[in-house]
Design a protein around this motif. Structure first.
Motif, short mmCIF file in Angstrom:
data_model
loop_
_atom_site.label_atom_id
_atom_site.label_comp_id
_atom_site.label_asym_id
_atom_site.label_seq_id
_atom_site.Cartn_x
_atom_site.Cartn_y
_atom_site.Cartn_z
N GLN A 227 16.17 11.15 -2.97
CA GLN A 227 15.29 10.39 -2.08
C GLN A 227 15.54 8.89 -2.20
O GLN A 227 15.55 8.17 -1.20
N GLU A 228 15.77 8.43 -3.42
CA GLU A 228 16.07 7.02 -3.63
C GLU A 228 17.41 6.64 -3.03
O GLU A 228 17.57 5.58 -2.42
N ALA A 229 18.40 7.55 -3.20
CA ALA A 229 19.74 7.27 -2.68
C ALA A 229 19.76 7.28 -1.15
O ALA A 229 20.51 6.52 -0.52
N GLU A 230 18.94 8.12 -0.53
CA GLU A 230 18.90 8.19 0.92
C GLU A 230 18.32 6.91 1.52
O GLU A 230 18.77 6.44 2.56
N GLY A 231 17.30 6.38 0.86
CA GLY A 231 16.63 5.18 1.41
C GLY A 231 15.52 5.58 2.36
O GLY A 231 15.52 6.68 2.93
N GLU A 232 14.59 4.68 2.55
CA GLU A 232 13.40 4.99 3.36
C GLU A 232 13.74 5.30 4.81
O GLU A 232 13.22 6.25 5.40
N GLU A 233 14.63 4.51 5.40
CA GLU A 233 14.96 4.72 6.81
C GLU A 233 15.67 6.06 7.02
O GLU A 233 15.39 6.78 7.99
N ALA A 234 16.57 6.38 6.13
CA ALA A 234 17.30 7.65 6.25
C ALA A 234 16.35 8.83 6.08
O ALA A 234 16.47 9.85 6.77
#
Length: 315
Positions: A227-234
């Motif tokens: 979840q951190e690697a994806e980022g909020e927008e993703a």
């Protein structure tokens, strides 16, 4: 194997997305431990209390085919979650090879009627069967080159059904997830197949082969990092795609049954102790001089078929 006889018409009429490399040599068996270009999946369900009889028949068929030159190989997967079923994972290089396999089985059954009879007994136990043909999507997998199917002991299968016209959104979601996996250096590869035949709505299948169930623990431990690697927008985009594009998703776990599988010698060489374990022959009873006593677990014909039918009748 179980549905090859009924696939000829489907193969000849097949249309849609196909991205199979045409440069590969057409082989009778697919010996490579890598995921195949084309996949025939057969989901079979059996009545409660009949699974043992079915499994014995399937194992007898596999042993018989191990001693014959049969047209194709298969890996038998038994469900650990979801409905009680057996999933046959049949690899092919192309639709042409699948069609050749269909013709080959007709000759095998004609030459070995007892093998055909055992297959008919398996079919008679069926309560439901669903067949899917799917094509590998190399652009959507994650570290697919690291997959060695000969080392597989479990298989996680995710089936995704999409609303018509939303295939591009699914492709986008897989690429977002793959990039996140790369960032956290996840070491659990997956391979993606697009359903070509056998599903009403557009569908994809994600396969994650595992050599141990511990890999499920790894997937759980990576959740926050992903979840951190994806980022909020993703993450918001992934959620939007799921809401607007997905009709249904289902994830299940299967275990490999090597006794009911038939793989090539080259494939089995990856782990011969698992795929072709040595069997200890039973002691032969004393007989009159000149009398032939068949060894235990040998012969593909009338002896196996008769004993199997007797066991089923006596249950």
């Amino acid at each position: 194997m179980t549905v090859i006889r009924g696939l000829a018409a489907i193969i000849l009429l097949s249309v849609g997305y196909v991205s199979i490399s045409s440069g590969q040599e057409n082989k009778t068996l697919n010996p490579a431990p890598a995921p195949p270009n084309l996949l025939l999946l057969v989901h079979q369900e059996f009545p409660y209390g009949k699974a043992n009889a079915r499994n014995k028949l399937a194992a007898a068929i596999a042993r018989a085919c191990n001693r014959l030159e049969v047209p194709n190989s298969w890996i038998a997967l038994q469900s650990l979650t979801g409905g009680r079923e057996v999933l046959s994972f049949d690899p092919f290089d192309s639709f042409e090879q699948m069609e050749q396999s269909f013709d080959g089985w007709k000759k095998i059954y004609a030459a070995h009627p007892d093998l055909a009879r055992m297959q008919e007994e398996v079919d008679a136990l069926l309560t439901n069967e669903r067949t899917i043909v799917a094509v590998r999507r190399d652009d959507l997998g994650y570290h697919t080159d690291n997959i060695d199917l000969s080392e597989m002991r479990f298989m996680r299968v995710v089936e995704v059904r999409l609303a018509p016209g939303h295939e591009s959104e699914f492709v986008e979601s897989l690429k977002i997830l793959g990039e996140a996996y790369e960032k956290i250096k996840a070491d659990s590869p997956w391979v993606v197949y697009q359903v070509n035949l056998g599903m009403q709505s557009p569908g994809f299948l994600i396969f994650m082969p595992m050599n141990a169930l511990k890999q499920n623990d790894d997937l759980l431990s990576w959740k926050e990092n992903l979840q951190e690697a994806e980022g909020e927008e993703a993450m918001k985009r992934l959620q939007q795609i799921a809401r607007e594009s997905y009709v249904n998703t289902e994830s299940n776990l299967f275990v490999v049954n090597s006794e009911m599988s038939h793989v090539s010698k080259e494939f089995a060489a990856g782990d011969p102790n698992f795929w072709t374990p040595m069997t200890i022959p039973a002691a032969k009873p004393a007989g009159r001089k000149g009398t032939v006593i068949p060894a235990a677990d040998q012969g593909t014909g009338k002896t196996i078929a008769r004993k199997t039918r007797e066991k089923i009748r006596n249950r």
